[in-house]
Design a protein around this motif. Structure first.
Motif, PDB file in Angstrom:
ATOM      1  N   ARG A  38      52.309 -51.501  58.093  1.00  0.00           N
ATOM      2  CA  ARG A  38      52.513 -50.343  58.962  1.00  0.00           C
ATOM      3  C   ARG A  38      53.695 -49.465  58.532  1.00  0.00           C
ATOM      4  N   GLN A  39      54.390 -49.858  57.476  1.00  0.00           N
ATOM      5  CA  GLN A  39      55.584 -49.116  57.051  1.00  0.00           C
ATOM      6  C   GLN A  39      55.215 -47.933  56.169  1.00  0.00           C
ATOM      7  N   PRO A  40      55.926 -46.815  56.346  1.00  0.00           N
ATOM      8  CA  PRO A  40      55.693 -45.669  55.458  1.00  0.00           C
ATOM      9  C   PRO A  40      55.928 -46.062  53.997  1.00  0.00           C
ATOM     10  N   GLY A  41      55.028 -45.637  53.139  1.00  0.00           N
ATOM     11  CA  GLY A  41      55.168 -45.907  51.712  1.00  0.00           C
ATOM     12  C   GLY A  41      54.568 -47.216  51.248  1.00  0.00           C
ATOM     13  N   TYR A  42      54.096 -48.047  52.166  1.00  0.00           N
ATOM     14  CA  TYR A  42      53.467 -49.322  51.791  1.00  0.00           C
ATOM     15  C   TYR A  42      52.151 -49.041  51.076  1.00  0.00           C
ATOM     16  N   ARG A  43      51.922 -49.736  49.965  1.00  0.00           N
ATOM     17  CA  ARG A  43      50.714 -49.506  49.181  1.00  0.00           C
ATOM     18  C   ARG A  43      49.850 -50.757  48.993  1.00  0.00           C
ATOM     19  N   GLY A  44      50.340 -51.933  49.420  1.00  0.00           N
ATOM     20  CA  GLY A  44      49.512 -53.128  49.310  1.00  0.00           C
ATOM     21  C   GLY A  44      50.307 -54.348  48.907  1.00  0.00           C
ATOM     22  N   ILE A  45      49.591 -55.468  48.795  1.00  0.00           N
ATOM     23  CA  ILE A  45      50.228 -56.742  48.486  1.00  0.00           C
ATOM     24  C   ILE A  45      49.243 -57.632  47.726  1.00  0.00           C
ATOM     25  N   ASP A  46      49.769 -58.424  46.828  1.00  0.00           N
ATOM     26  CA  ASP A  46      49.040 -59.505  46.158  1.00  0.00           C
ATOM     27  C   ASP A  46      49.909 -60.746  46.290  1.00  0.00           C
ATOM     28  N   SER A  47      49.299 -61.884  46.579  1.00  0.00           N
ATOM     29  CA  SER A  47      50.090 -63.097  46.770  1.00  0.00           C
ATOM     30  C   SER A  47      49.282 -64.317  46.345  1.00  0.00           C
ATOM     31  N   VAL A  48      50.002 -65.298  45.804  1.00  0.00           N
ATOM     32  CA  VAL A  48      49.390 -66.564  45.414  1.00  0.00           C
ATOM     33  C   VAL A  48      50.412 -67.671  45.626  1.00  0.00           C
ATOM     34  N   SER A  49      49.930 -68.857  46.023  1.00  0.00           N
ATOM     35  CA  SER A  49      50.837 -69.995  46.167  1.00  0.00           C
ATOM     36  C   SER A  49      50.098 -71.275  45.808  1.00  0.00           C
ATOM     37  N   ALA A  50      50.854 -72.224  45.291  1.00  0.00           N
ATOM     38  CA  ALA A  50      50.312 -73.536  44.941  1.00  0.00           C
ATOM     39  C   ALA A  50      51.463 -74.515  44.806  1.00  0.00           C
ATOM     40  N   GLY A  51      51.328 -75.654  45.449  1.00  0.00           N
ATOM     41  CA  GLY A  51      52.329 -76.703  45.298  1.00  0.00           C
ATOM     42  C   GLY A  51      53.723 -76.305  45.746  1.00  0.00           C
ATOM     43  N   GLY A  52      53.821 -75.415  46.736  1.00  0.00           N
ATOM     44  CA  GLY A  52      55.126 -74.999  47.233  1.00  0.00           C
ATOM     45  C   GLY A  52      55.734 -73.810  46.514  1.00  0.00           C
ATOM     46  N   LEU A  53      55.147 -73.421  45.374  1.00  0.00           N
ATOM     47  CA  LEU A  53      55.618 -72.236  44.654  1.00  0.00           C
ATOM     48  C   LEU A  53      54.783 -71.041  45.075  1.00  0.00           C
ATOM     49  N   GLY A  54      55.422 -69.895  45.210  1.00  0.00           N
ATOM     50  CA  GLY A  54      54.693 -68.706  45.606  1.00  0.00           C
ATOM     51  C   GLY A  54      55.160 -67.490  44.847  1.00  0.00           C
ATOM     52  N   ILE A  55      54.227 -66.573  44.643  1.00  0.00           N
ATOM     53  CA  ILE A  55      54.538 -65.275  44.059  1.00  0.00           C
ATOM     54  C   ILE A  55      53.871 -64.224  44.930  1.00  0.00           C
ATOM     55  N   THR A  56      54.663 -63.325  45.434  1.00  0.00           N
ATOM     56  CA  THR A  56      54.150 -62.222  46.242  1.00  0.00           C
ATOM     57  C   THR A  56      54.614 -60.920  45.613  1.00  0.00           C
ATOM     58  N   LEU A  57      53.677 -60.036  45.397  1.00  0.00           N
ATOM     59  CA  LEU A  57      53.960 -58.710  44.862  1.00  0.00           C
ATOM     60  C   LEU A  57      53.646 -57.700  45.956  1.00  0.00           C
ATOM     61  N   SER A  58      54.639 -56.961  46.394  1.00  0.00           N
ATOM     62  CA  SER A  58      54.377 -55.889  47.347  1.00  0.00           C
ATOM     63  C   SER A  58      54.590 -54.566  46.625  1.00  0.00           C
ATOM     64  N   TYR A  59      53.735 -53.606  46.962  1.00  0.00           N
ATOM     65  CA  TYR A  59      53.709 -52.327  46.267  1.00  0.00           C
ATOM     66  C   TYR A  59      54.143 -51.220  47.226  1.00  0.00           C
ATOM     67  N   TRP A  60      54.980 -50.319  46.711  1.00  0.00           N
ATOM     68  CA  TRP A  60      55.575 -49.258  47.524  1.00  0.00           C
ATOM     69  C   TRP A  60      55.467 -47.927  46.798  1.00  0.00           C
ATOM     70  N   ALA A  61      55.441 -46.866  47.565  1.00  0.00           N
ATOM     71  CA  ALA A  61      55.330 -45.523  46.991  1.00  0.00           C
ATOM     72  C   ALA A  61      56.557 -45.169  46.171  1.00  0.00           C
ATOM     73  N   ASP A  62      57.731 -45.667  46.625  1.00  0.00           N
ATOM     74  CA  ASP A  62      58.975 -45.297  45.954  1.00  0.00           C
ATOM     75  C   ASP A  62      60.100 -46.246  46.383  1.00  0.00           C
ATOM     76  N   GLU A  63      61.237 -46.070  45.770  1.00  0.00           N
ATOM     77  CA  GLU A  63      62.410 -46.905  46.047  1.00  0.00           C
ATOM     78  C   GLU A  63      62.832 -46.813  47.516  1.00  0.00           C
ATOM     79  N   ALA A  64      62.818 -45.610  48.062  1.00  0.00           N
ATOM     80  CA  ALA A  64      63.244 -45.424  49.457  1.00  0.00           C
ATOM     81  C   ALA A  64      62.373 -46.231  50.411  1.00  0.00           C
ATOM     82  N   SER A  65      61.078 -46.282  50.163  1.00  0.00           N
ATOM     83  CA  SER A  65      60.169 -47.058  51.020  1.00  0.00           C
ATOM     84  C   SER A  65      60.480 -48.549  50.935  1.00  0.00           C
TER      85      SER A  65
END
Length: 106
Positions: A38-65
């Motif tokens: 719901r935040q301005p500038g949010y463009r999406g997310i990709d996430s994966v986890s296994a065995g307690g390790l996780g990687i989440t990539l969040s995408y934004w329109a710009d640095e300010a967002s």
């Protein structure tokens, strides 16, 4: 098929969880996903986890967002809860996406 993310900013969150309070973690993660969307500038997310390790990539329109998301009071409170309960460690990297493409087997 993934969208072209050229020109967006990616926040890479890499973590190892403690394994404590899995239900609380899941509820907080769902709440943060919904709030971020719901935040301005949010463009999406990709996430994966296994065995307690996780990687989440969040995408934004710009640095300010991305900075506004980091400063959001609910996100800040959940981040502190994560440091106290859910994470052994985490790393965060921020980068501009200069090129983006995808491929999928049909």
């Amino acid at each position: 098929m993934a969208e072209d993310r050229t020109g967006q900013l990616v926040v890479m969150f890499i973590s190892e969880r403690t394994g404590d309070d899995s239900e609380g973690y899941a509820a907080a993660a769902d709440a943060m996903d919904a709030l971020a969307a719901r935040q301005p500038g949010y463009r999406g997310i990709d996430s994966v986890s296994a065995g307690g390790l996780g990687i989440t990539l969040s995408y934004w329109a710009d640095e300010a967002s991305a900075v506004a998301w980091r400063k959001h009071p609910d996100h800040a409170a959940t981040r502190e809860a994560g440091r106290g309960r859910w994470y052994k460690w985490y790393r965060l990297h921020v980068a501009d996406i200069n090129r983006s493409y995808s491929w999928a087997r049909e």
